[in-house]
Design a protein around this motif. Structure first.
Motif, PDB file in Angstrom:
ATOM      1  N   LEU A 157      31.648  75.376   2.443  1.00  0.00           N
ATOM      2  CA  LEU A 157      32.825  75.342   3.037  1.00  0.00           C
ATOM      3  C   LEU A 157      32.632  74.895   4.331  1.00  0.00           C
ATOM      4  O   LEU A 157      31.731  74.800   5.252  1.00  0.00           O
ATOM      5  CB  LEU A 157      33.202  76.951   3.265  1.00  0.00           C
ATOM      6  N   GLU A 158      33.666  73.731   4.791  1.00  0.00           N
ATOM      7  CA  GLU A 158      33.595  72.780   5.881  1.00  0.00           C
ATOM      8  C   GLU A 158      34.179  73.629   7.174  1.00  0.00           C
ATOM      9  O   GLU A 158      34.093  73.195   8.478  1.00  0.00           O
ATOM     10  CB  GLU A 158      33.778  71.434   5.840  1.00  0.00           C
ATOM     11  N   GLY A 159      35.344  74.286   6.838  1.00  0.00           N
ATOM     12  CA  GLY A 159      36.465  74.699   7.728  1.00  0.00           C
ATOM     13  C   GLY A 159      37.825  75.133   7.437  1.00  0.00           C
ATOM     14  O   GLY A 159      37.926  74.793   6.089  1.00  0.00           O
ATOM     15  N   VAL A 160      38.591  75.210   8.032  1.00  0.00           N
ATOM     16  CA  VAL A 160      40.089  75.364   7.853  1.00  0.00           C
ATOM     17  C   VAL A 160      40.834  73.976   8.159  1.00  0.00           C
ATOM     18  O   VAL A 160      40.400  73.441   9.085  1.00  0.00           O
ATOM     19  CB  VAL A 160      40.711  76.501   8.245  1.00  0.00           C
ATOM     20  N   ASP A 161      41.903  73.799   7.459  1.00  0.00           N
ATOM     21  CA  ASP A 161      42.652  72.728   7.653  1.00  0.00           C
ATOM     22  C   ASP A 161      43.422  72.930   9.052  1.00  0.00           C
ATOM     23  O   ASP A 161      43.866  74.112   9.365  1.00  0.00           O
ATOM     24  CB  ASP A 161      43.602  72.435   6.529  1.00  0.00           C
ATOM     25  N   PRO A 162      44.127  72.009   9.546  1.00  0.00           N
ATOM     26  CA  PRO A 162      44.776  71.933  10.836  1.00  0.00           C
ATOM     27  C   PRO A 162      46.071  72.847  10.710  1.00  0.00           C
ATOM     28  O   PRO A 162      46.483  73.725  11.685  1.00  0.00           O
ATOM     29  CB  PRO A 162      45.213  70.828  11.375  1.00  0.00           C
ATOM     30  N   ALA A 163      46.881  72.762   9.791  1.00  0.00           N
ATOM     31  CA  ALA A 163      47.839  73.619   9.507  1.00  0.00           C
ATOM     32  C   ALA A 163      47.634  75.237   9.546  1.00  0.00           C
ATOM     33  O   ALA A 163      48.192  75.905   9.669  1.00  0.00           O
ATOM     34  CB  ALA A 163      48.669  73.176   8.261  1.00  0.00           C
ATOM     35  N   SER A 164      46.362  75.403   8.714  1.00  0.00           N
ATOM     36  CA  SER A 164      46.004  76.951   8.620  1.00  0.00           C
ATOM     37  C   SER A 164      45.418  77.494   9.839  1.00  0.00           C
ATOM     38  O   SER A 164      45.875  78.583  10.265  1.00  0.00           O
ATOM     39  CB  SER A 164      44.720  76.857   7.665  1.00  0.00           C
ATOM     40  N   LEU A 165      44.865  76.577  10.755  1.00  0.00           N
ATOM     41  CA  LEU A 165      44.441  77.064  11.943  1.00  0.00           C
ATOM     42  C   LEU A 165      45.610  77.384  13.040  1.00  0.00           C
ATOM     43  O   LEU A 165      45.639  78.193  13.640  1.00  0.00           O
ATOM     44  CB  LEU A 165      43.497  75.871  12.737  1.00  0.00           C
TER      45      LEU A 165
END
Length: 632
Positions: free
Chosen positions: A518-526
């Motif tokens: 897992l590398e992180g969340v996408d911009p829309a999710s953030l």
């Protein structure tokens, strides 16, 4: 007619062997036997043996080899002339013995030409070993000499039987000594004059004196009057015509005296013993005081272990404090000021804001950091068990109190206790807590002994205690004792700048927990996470991210509105109102999606990141109730 020379030779053998062995036993006897036999029979070798643990192997007890004793040896019987002898047969090979036993390398090493051996048999007919003579020249047959050899073989068998019996007795005595030494109970044997004849290691510890001092001392020195009277009754009961040999057991009500004069409670067994015409008494005694103390220490250790395991499993550490917002940096600076003191701290804040993490930071930054910190969720405790959990109870204090139990305050002595949801305490527990804060003392439930402690208290609540004081549901004096150093922990919606750092932190932990890349969340999710009100605060954020990570099919975690339980779009569409309105709507939406199931993995409490008891409390406070469904 008897051959005069043979007869004289037999007499010579008899005299030599008799003179050599008449006054010896044990190893000296076997040495004398083989030396005298070799000399009398004019042979080079003579030895006596016994079985070496198994019936197919023997070891020599004494070995005469020409001019002196050789080292004893141990060998297998297979392929030797001794094999049949140890089976109970006399064997005689007057010459050329090596030809009969070519695999016996020992015969070759001794250059043996002749061999004569007899078995050594005990009184019940069992073979114990053998007596053998060998020579490097032929051995002429001499019937009288063989008869004499059998006589001394019988004597050797009797001595070997005595040796085995003595070894068995020594082993038995050693086992008994080991048992007595390792026994946890004091074991004392006294004679009919009441003088000590045996005093084991446990007795030395119990009576605080060594056995060398105690042996021959009158046992009355260690018996108070009640014990002496009981012992006198026991002696009388075994001395008459109706004597009974059964032990007397006194499980309590007696005491004994240590060598230094201290009296201590005991339980004791007194047993009569008749040996060698002498009356003895075995006394097995247990220090009840030590047992009670040991049991108490064991219970305390087990109880502390349970609490420590709970703390390890559930408690975050200061290293998990993530966030660099101005609000959180101010909180950190604030608690660092109070941490080195012993002042009581009251943490205010909504559920899930991290109050326990701040409490743990205060403890770890204090001088008590090496001591225990115990956490008590007051809201999760049934009202009837709150006092017992906090302050402990005595045996019999209530129906299920089968043993004494220490409470959290007693176990946290020297350390810190964190009272989460302190506003949920019962009036009785509030009164006791007030006394602990004022006097640092209390009594266990059902007890009368006052216990002194040194505990720092950190309390937390998501309720308005001042309003509760006005309503009469929380003691005003306790509120002022708790409110020495108040700290308000801001909700997540007031420090949204921490959300990116918290998100990255939780995703990295989930990567290890779930075993996924897992590398992180996408911009829309953030952006969606940043625009949400987070009524469940950091705990809700953590749970939302875990649900999204579980469903993630690639390294990027996507958080949709359904996973959050409420949408940021809904908030942007004009759902205005107070914080309680927003919280009420959100909880109700989650309850409806969970079909009003509160507990369990798929229940609303888990979705919201709350404990079931906390969710029920919030529902009651917000006026949320399950709708009733009627059939038409």
């Amino acid at each position: 007619m008897h051959d005069k020379g043979t007869e004289k030779n037999a007499e010579k053998v008899l005299r030599l062997v008799s003179n050599g062995t008449a006054s010896t036993i044990g190893d000296d006897f076997f040495n004398a036997l083989v030396r005298s036999t070799a000399a009398a029979m004019d042979v080079r070798y003579a030895f006596v043996s016994e079985f070496a643990g198994v019936r197919t192997r023997v070891r020599t007890l004494s070995f005469w080899a020409g001019q002196g004793f050789a080292d004893n040896i141990e060998y297998d019987l297979t392929g030797t002339p001794c094999e049949e002898v140890l089976a109970g047969e006399v064997r005689y090979y007057p010459e050329n013995v090596q030809a009969y036993f070519p695999e016996d390398h020992g015969l070759a090493e001794m250059q043996a030409e002749s061999y004569l051996a007899i078995p050594l048999i005990n009184k019940v007919g069992d073979v114990l070993g053998h007596l053998a003579v060998l020579d490097d020249k032929p051995m002429a047959p001499q019937r009288d000499l063989l008869f004499i050899l059998k006589i001394f073989g019988a004597r050797a068998g009797a001595e070997l039987e005595r040796k085995h019996a003595e070894e068995a007795l020594q082993r038995s005595e050693q086992r008994l000594a080991n048992i007595l030494a390792s026994a946890m109970d004091a074991i004392i044997i006294i004679d009919d004059q009441r003088r000590i004849v045996l005093f084991n290691r446990a007795a030395e510890k119990v009576f605080r004196c060594n056995a060398a001092w105690a042996i021959s001392q009158p046992f009355d020195r260690l018996m108070p009057k009640s014990f002496r009277d009981l012992f006198a009754q026991r002696v009388q009961s075994v001395s008459g015509a109706n004597a009974t040999e059964h032990p007397l057991w006194a499980p309590g009500g007696l005491s004994a005296l240590r060598a230094d004069g201290e009296e201590f409670p005991i339980e004791v067994t007194i047993s009569p013993l008749e040996t060698c015409g002498q009356r003895l008494y075995t006394i097995i005694l247990r220090d009840v005081k030590e047992r009670v103390r040991a049991e108490e220490k064991l219970r305390e250790a087990l109880q502390q272990n349970v609490y420590l395991q709970e703390e390890i499993n559930r408690a975050p550490t200061v290293d998990h404090w993530v966030g660099k917002s101005k609000e959180m940096e101010a909180i950190i600076d604030y608690v660092r000021m109070v941490a080195p003191t012993d002042s009581t701290v009251l943490l205010y804040g909504e559920t899930g804001t991290g109050k326990e993490l701040i409490a743990r930071a205060i403890h770890q930054w204090s001088a008590r950091k090496d001591k225990l910190m115990l956490t008590v969720n007051c809201a999760a405790l049934p009202s009837e068990l709150v006092e017992s959990e906090l302050f402990g109870h005595e045996k019999g204090a209530f129906t299920s109190a089968s043993a004494q139990r220490k409470g959290r305050f007693e176990l946290a002595d020297g350390g810190t206790i964190f009272l989460d949801e302190v506003g949920e305490l019962t009036p009785q527990a509030q009164a006791k807590l007030l006394r602990v804060l004022q006097e640092q003392e209390f009594e266990r439930v059902g007890g009368t002994k006052t216990l002194k402690i040194n505990v720092r208290v950190i309390a937390a609540t998501n309720r308005n205690l001042e309003e509760m004081v006005k309503a009469g549901t929380f003691r005003a004096d306790l509120f002022y004792r708790l409110n020495v150093f108040p700290v308000r922990v801001p909700p997540l919606r007031d420090r949204k700048s921490d959300i990116p750092a918290l998100t990255n932190f939780f995703v990295s932990r989930l990567q290890r927990k779930l075993g996924k890349v897992l590398e992180g969340v996408d911009p829309a999710s953030l952006e969606r996470l940043m625009s949400y009100a987070w009524p469940g605060n950091v705990r809700e954020l953590q749970n939302v991210l875990e649900r999204a990570a579980i469903q993630a099919t690639g390294p990027i975690v996507r958080v949709d509105e359904l996973l959050m339980g409420a949408t940021s779009a809904a908030a942007s569409e004009g759902h205005t109102g107070t914080l309680e309105d927003i919280e009420r709507r959100h909880i109700q939406q989650v309850l409806e999606k969970c079909r009003w199931t509160i507990e369990g993995k798929l229940g609303a409490a888990a979705v919201l990141g709350l404990k079931p008891s906390t969710l029920r409390f919030r529902m009651q406070k917000l006026g949320i109730s399950k709708p009733s469904f009627r059939s038409h």
